[in-house]
Design an enzyme around this catalytic site. Structure first.
Site, PDB file in Angstrom:
ATOM      1  CB  ILE A   1      -4.421  -0.458   0.541  1.00  0.00           C
ATOM      2  CG1 ILE A   1      -2.935  -0.186   0.285  1.00  0.00           C
ATOM      3  CG2 ILE A   1      -5.010   0.574   1.501  1.00  0.00           C
ATOM      4  CD1 ILE A   1      -2.030  -0.277   1.497  1.00  0.00           C
ATOM      5  CG  LEU A   2      -6.899  -5.001   4.223  1.00  0.00           C
ATOM      6  CD1 LEU A   2      -7.212  -5.888   5.427  1.00  0.00           C
ATOM      7  CD2 LEU A   2      -7.100  -5.774   2.939  1.00  0.00           C
ATOM      8  CG  ASN A   3     -10.457   1.918   5.479  1.00  0.00           C
ATOM      9  OD1 ASN A   3     -10.289   2.999   4.892  1.00  0.00           O
ATOM     10  ND2 ASN A   3     -11.452   1.720   6.315  1.00  0.00           N
TER      11      ASN A   3
ATOM     12  N   GLY B   1      -4.968   2.452  17.033  1.00  0.00           N
ATOM     13  CA  GLY B   1      -5.234   3.642  16.247  1.00  0.00           C
ATOM     14  C   GLY B   1      -5.064   3.366  14.767  1.00  0.00           C
ATOM     15  CB  THR B   2      -3.473   0.529  13.136  1.00  0.00           C
ATOM     16  OG1 THR B   2      -3.995  -0.417  14.076  1.00  0.00           O
ATOM     17  CG2 THR B   2      -2.092   0.950  13.587  1.00  0.00           C
TER      18      THR B   2
ATOM     19  N   GLY C   1       0.926   3.703  21.000  1.00  0.00           N
ATOM     20  CA  GLY C   1       2.042   3.095  21.717  1.00  0.00           C
ATOM     21  C   GLY C   1       3.366   3.317  20.997  1.00  0.00           C
TER      22      GLY C   1
ATOM     23  N   GLY D   1       1.585  -4.527   5.531  1.00  0.00           N
ATOM     24  CA  GLY D   1       1.714  -3.767   6.776  1.00  0.00           C
ATOM     25  C   GLY D   1       2.273  -2.390   6.493  1.00  0.00           C
TER      26      GLY D   1
ATOM     27  CD  GLU E   1       6.655  -0.890  12.708  1.00  0.00           C
ATOM     28  OE1 GLU E   1       7.499  -0.245  13.328  1.00  0.00           O
ATOM     29  OE2 GLU E   1       5.795  -1.600  13.274  1.00  0.00           O
TER      30      GLU E   1
END
Lengths: 727, 193
Positions: free
Chosen positions: A618-620, A464-465, A234, A691, A694
């Site tokens: 960072i989770l992944n 897609g994140t 998006g 996050g 962006e």
């Protein structure tokens, strides 16, 4: 082993590589028919009549909906994602490409064919199509940042202190209209059952779709179900609930059958927002030693006619907080045009604004004869100079250091045109990146089935994140059970609500509720254990879940036994606390670009790229890297390719396709090295995340523009930078 | 595709016709012959993923719409419907084609492979497995087209080096920007292919 942080394959990978993943237009809804939009060919005026004879006689046509027969829709109050129009509610034409009719037919081919046969007559009004011509009539936004802050701020006295600077710059930067162009076009299938409507729709926010449609059709929110398990990206264009979703539901109500409405690529240029054009005036002054004295950032962004809504590109927010400068003034202004309503596009504000700011900072460094990084460090903000608050965390210095080392920055010779490979000019450019850390409330439901498998549900999205994947990781670690025993479900408004997938806030918002729901489930499991005969002496908090057993002091019982009494359910809601009052919350990064410029042909290629980022925890590592390289690629497009061109005579966009709206293709993108600077930011949210949707695109265009200057000695103050700009 | 009339040719003809009309609204991007009053029912027999299939399509139906709207095979994606994004790439008699620019009615007797037919049962095609391992995707919408192009170019011998892969994969746009990972996936898959 902890799952959080691991570079795990995405859970939805198999569905996506086999074609099994179902996007909005792909659901099989029996008896569905097709709707095609008709759009205006003038930019201002009003419709005087429709000639529908030819179209309505064509085979398969079921209805042609125009403002004459559309029926009234109400505008929902207090729904930020609702868009006011155009919704066939009147005959005013406010921009070229405005929806003016909707043709519904049995098949797609019939609907397309009939739509091309719809004829309109208009009276033409005068259209404002040139932002530059209208700049003198710019006005302050009425609802800047949804009223959260004023459009203008200042500290100290930027204008007086500017005069005292030993080194100064005063320049204007221009960024073009850009379109998100997600690969999946906007699509909605709408089906009514009495006064209940179900929509399968391509959206970044199913909750917003639900509230908007409920308001527009005057029905209870519970009577609207929005479904979106996969969305073909998006980048902001699917954040609002744009008219096509509403019009699909309107058409379905009209023909009393399910209706599928898929936008053509061309229609995507006037139907779902865009990044507005900006004109940004930067004035910066520094002392001879490089200490910043004054910064002024006046931002103008293009807008639609005000009756369609308001969107102001917040270009100057980073200028307030990024550097320790005592005198700063920023303003935001709008320029109304006969154009569709603009909207958020990946890194709204920062993408355009930091391009201008970090280009200007590079110009200052050149004028000061300072290394660009040394100039930034000279003015490094240890605390937020605008809000006078500590940063929740800030590892920007480490981003500079690690990025510079990986790039080999110390080998750069400062003089423009001084680095060559044979005939080819080499340029090295640098820029800072920053983006705010956001969080919204969310709720999660969890259920442990009798076979000890766990299902979690949240009405969030995976654009897609990697939402499916990282939420499963968080649940696995919190519950202490393997990931393949856990299923995380999303994309259905019947589930507990999650926020819009925008502003890089999905993980910060949803993962705390996942964690809380898992803990609530564990408590209920333990409650069930201590209620077992003979377990009276155990305290719940002393119990542990290990290898399918609930273990107490001298006692254990299998989960299977406990679950014989039935599944266990829990639910949790979490929301932000007071952290925004206490801290200034931002992610940071350092962008390094190498360009190769052919001095004879002016061809510019990005040949090497390094980005170092403080994105919090960072989770992944695998999906995170994908977002980082994807954001950098988006920035390469901004720097060198992307521009929506409007014909000033007709107000019509002339490059409404992906062949002439240039976007980076594989051959445009070099190897990209990404560095994740470890920083577990527990001040911001429970998982310590900032996050990263962006952040990686912010500053890319500046780093590349600065590299082009370094290569060629030509300072281009607009993007995209074209061959003719450097010849 | 040389023996086929493509939709691009149909569109050129139709666009000429459009210019004659009085005040066309530009809603229907897919130009068509507006004077045509009868919807044609064109039976097309073809093999899709090894299965014989007879579809009754409109003479204007693209192979892409035939797969998605008539055969229920939605793995093949519509990104631009103009041959510019590559999302609709399928294999036609073993060659990769852009299905949005291929008329369904010209596919009589043809053998089509789509993303749904690439795996061998539960065993993923090496390119599919490599796309997962190297995270050559994000939103997943361009992915079927990327994979169909990649599988074909490996077979054609165009995956010899990274620059060669980059060039040959540049007809498939990935807006999420997974390109470096796509390169890694194809490099990986081609070694074993």
């Amino acid at each position: 082993m902890a799952m959080i942080g691991q570079p795990l394959d995405r859970i939805d990978g198999r569905a996506k590589v086999t074609g099994a993943a179902k996007y909005a237009a792909e659901f099989r809804v029996p008896n569905a028919v097709h709707a095609v939009l008709v759009q205006s060919t003038i930019a201002a005026g009003s419709i005087t009549g429709f000639d529908l004879k030819e179209a309505s006689d064509m085979p398969g046509v079921l209805a042609i909906i125009t403002p004459n027969n559309a029926g009234k829709l109400t505008h929902p109050e207090n729904v930020p994602q609702a868009v006011a129009g155009p919704l066939l509610q009147n005959k005013d034409i406010l921009f070229n490409g405005q929806h003016v009719a909707l043709v519904v037919a049995e098949t797609l081919e019939q609907a397309q064919s009939a739509a091309s046969a719809v004829r309109l007559t208009y009276t033409r009004g005068e259209a404002a199509t040139s932002m530059d011509a209208m700049l003198g009539q710019a006005y302050p936004p009425k609802h800047f940042r949804n009223g959260a802050r004023p459009p203008d701020t200042s500290r100290g006295n930027a204008d007086e202190s500017f005069a005292t600077g030993a080194v100064k710059m005063d320049a204007t930067y221009v960024t073009p209209i850009e379109h998100h162009n997600p690969m999946e076009p906007h699509a909605t299938i709408a089906a009514w059952d009495g006064d209940r409507v179900t929509v399968w729709t391509a959206t970044q926010g199913i909750s917003g779709v639900q509230s908007t449609l409920a308001g527009q059709f005057g029905i209870d929110k519970a009577n609207v179900r929005a479904i979106c398990p996969y969305v073909g990206a998006g980048f902001g264009s699917k954040g609002n609930t744009w008219p096509p979703a509403t019009l699909a539901a309107l058409a379905a109500r009209t023909v009393r059958r399910p209706v599928k409405l898929v936008l053509s690529r061309s229609q995507m240029y006037t139907s779902n927002g865009y990044r507005p054009r900006t004109v940004q005036k930067l004035k910066i002054a520094a002392a001879a030693d490089g200490a910043l004295l004054s910064m002024r950032h006046d931002g103008f962004s293009s807008m639609s006619r005000p009756s369609l809504g308001e969107f102001a590109e917040p270009v100057a927010l980073a200028t307030e907080m990024l550097y320790a400068c005592p005198n700063v003034a920023v303003t935001h202004r709008l320029v109304a045009l006969n154009a569709a309503l603009p909207t958020y596009m990946r890194a709204p504000g920062e993408a355009s604004g930091v391009y201008a700011l970090e280009s200007a900072m590079d110009e200052m460094a050149v004028a000061l004869k300072m290394d660009p990084i040394a100039f930034r460090l000279k003015n490094y903000a240890e605390t937020d100079p605008h809000e006078n608050k500590p940063f929740a965390s800030k590892a920007l210095r480490a981003c500079y250091e690690q990025g510079a080392r990986a790039f080999g920055w110390e080998k750069r010779s400062a003089e423009p045109r001084s680095m060559r490979d044979g005939n080819i000019l080499i340029g090295w450019g640098f820029a800072t990146s920053t983006y705010p850390t956001n969080r919204m409330p969310s709720a999660v439901k969890i259920r442990m089935e009798k076979d000890a498998r766990v299902v979690l549900q949240c009405g969030t999205q995976d654009i897609g994140t990697g939402t499916y994947t990282v939420m499963t990781q968080v649940a696995a670690d919190t519950l202490g059970i393997p990931m393949h025993h856990i299923r995380f479900e999303l994309g259905d408004s019947n589930m507990p609500p999650g926020p819009v997938s925008g502003g890089s806030m999905t993980v910060a918002s949803v993962s705390p509720s996942v964690q809380a729901a898992c803990r609530a489930l564990l408590d209920k499991i333990k409650d069930r254990a201590v209620a077992q005969p003979g377990w009276g002496g155990q305290s719940r908090d002393g119990l542990q879940l290990r290898d399918g057993q609930v273990v107490g002091i001298g006692q254990q019982i299998s989960l299977a036994t406990l679950l014989e009494h039935g599944p266990i359910e829990a639910e949790a809601k979490t929301q932000p606390g007071d952290e925004k009052k206490e801290f200034s919350m931002h992610a940071f990064g350092a962008q390094f670009a190498e360009v190769r410029v052919d001095p004879d042909l002016g061809e510019i290629r990005v040949s090497r790229y390094v980005g170092a980022f403080d994105g919090g925890n960072i989770l992944n590592a695998k999906t995170a890297r994908s977002q980082l390289i994807g954001g950098i690629t988006y920035g390469i497009g901004m720097a060198l390719h992307e521009e929506t061109l409007v014909d000033q005579e007709t107000g019509r966009i002339v490059n409404t396709n992906v062949a002439e709206y240039l976007m980076p293709v594989n051959a445009d993108v070099p190897d990209i090295q990404t560095i994740i600077v470890p920083n577990d930011d527990k001040n911001s949210n429970p998982l310590g995340v900032k996050g990263i949707g962006e952040l990686p695109m912010v500053g890319v265009a500046a780093a590349i523009a600065n590299a082009v200057y370094h290569a060629t000695g030509v300072r281009v103050r607009k993007v995209p930078i074209r061959i003719e700009d450097v010849l | 595709m040389d023996e086929l009339i493509t939709r691009r040719e149909v569109m050129v003809v139709a666009a000429g016709g459009m210019a004659l009309s009085q005040a066309p609204a530009h809603g229907a991007d897919r130009a068509s012959d507006a004077s045509e009053k009868q919807t044609s029912d064109v039976p097309v027999s073809l093999r899709v993923n090894g299965r014989a299939l007879t579809l009754h399509v409109d003479q204007r139906t693209s192979l892409l719409d035939a797969l998605r709207e008539y055969a229920g095979l939605t793995g093949t994606k519509k990104g631009c419907d103009r041959g510019a994004c590559g999302a609709c790439t399928v294999h036609l008699d073993g060659r990769r084609v852009i299905s949005c620019l291929t008329l369904a009615s010209r596919c009589q007797g043809k053998d089509i492979t789509t993303i749904e037919g690439l795996a061998n049962g539960d065993q993923l095609h090496p390119v599919q497995a490599a796309f997962i391992e190297h995270d050559g995707l994000q939103c997943g919408y361009c992915t079927p087209g990327q994979i169909m192009s990649a599988a074909a170019l490996i077979k054609e011998g165009h995956a010899g080096s990274d620059p060669e892969i980059r060039e040959w994969m540049s007809g498939n746009i990935c807006r999420c920007g997974a390109y470096p990972n796509i390169i890694a996936a194809i490099r990986h898959a081609s070694r074993g292919a």
